[in-house]
Scaffold this motif. Sequence first.
Motif, PDB file in Angstrom:
ATOM      1  N   SER A 194      40.865 -55.446  16.295  1.00 26.47           N
ATOM      2  CA  SER A 194      41.700 -55.085  17.435  1.00 26.47           C
ATOM      3  C   SER A 194      42.452 -53.803  17.142  1.00 26.47           C
ATOM      4  O   SER A 194      42.533 -53.363  15.998  1.00 26.47           O
ATOM      5  CB  SER A 194      42.687 -56.197  17.771  1.00 26.47           C
ATOM      6  N   LYS A 195      43.023 -53.238  18.211  1.00 24.37           N
ATOM      7  CA  LYS A 195      43.794 -51.997  18.024  1.00 24.37           C
ATOM      8  C   LYS A 195      45.055 -52.243  17.204  1.00 24.37           C
ATOM      9  O   LYS A 195      45.739 -51.314  16.803  1.00 24.37           O
ATOM     10  CB  LYS A 195      44.144 -51.386  19.379  1.00 24.37           C
ATOM     11  N   PHE A 196      45.378 -53.504  17.030  1.00 22.92           N
ATOM     12  CA  PHE A 196      46.588 -53.841  16.273  1.00 22.92           C
ATOM     13  C   PHE A 196      46.351 -53.882  14.763  1.00 22.92           C
ATOM     14  O   PHE A 196      47.286 -53.931  13.977  1.00 22.92           O
ATOM     15  CB  PHE A 196      47.139 -55.199  16.726  1.00 22.92           C
ATOM     16  N   LYS A 218      47.880 -53.620   9.171  1.00 21.65           N
ATOM     17  CA  LYS A 218      47.523 -54.142   7.847  1.00 21.65           C
ATOM     18  C   LYS A 218      47.707 -53.067   6.769  1.00 21.65           C
ATOM     19  O   LYS A 218      48.039 -53.370   5.629  1.00 21.65           O
ATOM     20  CB  LYS A 218      46.067 -54.628   7.913  1.00 21.65           C
ATOM     21  N   GLN A 219      47.501 -51.793   7.182  1.00 24.25           N
ATOM     22  CA  GLN A 219      47.619 -50.671   6.233  1.00 24.25           C
ATOM     23  C   GLN A 219      49.041 -50.515   5.689  1.00 24.25           C
ATOM     24  O   GLN A 219      49.255 -49.845   4.689  1.00 24.25           O
ATOM     25  CB  GLN A 219      47.194 -49.347   6.894  1.00 24.25           C
TER      26      GLN A 219
END
Length: 278
Positions: A4-6, A10-11
Amino acid sequence: MANSKFEYVKQFEQTDNLLPNTWVVVRIDGRGFTKFATKYGFEKPNDKRALELMNAAARAVMAELPDITIAYGVSDEYSFVFHKTCSLFERRASKLVSTIVSTFTAYYVHLWSIHFPDTPLSPPLPSFDGRAVCYPTVQNLRDYMSWRQVDCHINNLYNTTFWALIQLGGIDPTEAEKTLKGTYAADKNEIMFSKFAINYNNEPEMYKKGSVVFRDYELVEPGTHNATIEADSLAEPVQQSKTQAENDKKRRAKAPIVVQHLDIIKDDFWDRRPWLLS
Ligand code: ATP
Ligand code: ATP
Ligand code: MG
Ligand code: MG
Ligand code: MG
Ligand code: MG
Ligand code: MG
């Protein structure tokens, strides 16, 4: 796989893998246990039930995490040592610390009623903080363990004298503190002996030395181990030693986890249990 764009968020996670090939010590400590001890009427200076509960929780943690080699506990703290080869959670500090803290806390609460059958827990509930530290050499690790045990000794000697002055001598805490200011170990022993006929040497080992938790495996007679190892590594083919090492590892994993109150500063404890640091 969810994409997803979300997912870019995580980065933002930061790596916290602990240095490889180092002994990892996770030390946990009870939060606000001075108050907690008062609330639940811990006996001063040492409540045996509370210490045995700490030991029982530590044993349970070790049983769930075979990567832990040894643990040492005193007062409201416990240090858990992960073997330098441990690769649990890719050695991520936050994972290791949070797992130890939550497993320990869960067992502390679970086992509470066994050790305090007449005193139900109520909020604020016991909680612990935790941290991880890497020690690169066996000497550093042993110095760490010695540091905690010396701390245990110094605090217990002080507290035992302090509370004897109050409980048996009938003076108030302020006066007791004044009496002990600037005293050496010998003075404290003398105060206890002359005023209250307490021989500090006869105090329970758990109070004087703290608690060591480890897998009980066959003992090695002092002086025999190093000679055997040297002879083996010269004479034995590598293959066979490896199988032997794996078998030893399996046997050790099955060994019962014990809680003992031993001197971990002197060499003897480690010399007799060479598998702990090998
Ligand atoms: P912090 O949250 O900063 O750790 P704390 O009040 O827990 O604060 P510590 O330095 O960890 O402070 O000290 C532990 C406290 O708990 C001491 O006051 C000690 O006397 C008390 N305590 C812990 N275990 C026992 C026990 N078995 N018997 C009596 N008192 C205990
Ligand atoms: P790890 O120890 O690596 O976290 P894990 O098995 O806990 O392993 P997670 O990625 O944390 O894996 O996933 C949590 C798992 O628990 C998932 O399989 C999820 O479906 C399941 N789970 C969590 N909460 C619920 C719930 N309320 N009802 C049903 N399943 C749940
Ligand atoms: Mg603290
Ligand atoms: Mg504390
Ligand atoms: Mg403490
Ligand atoms: Mg999970
Ligand atoms: Mg999850």
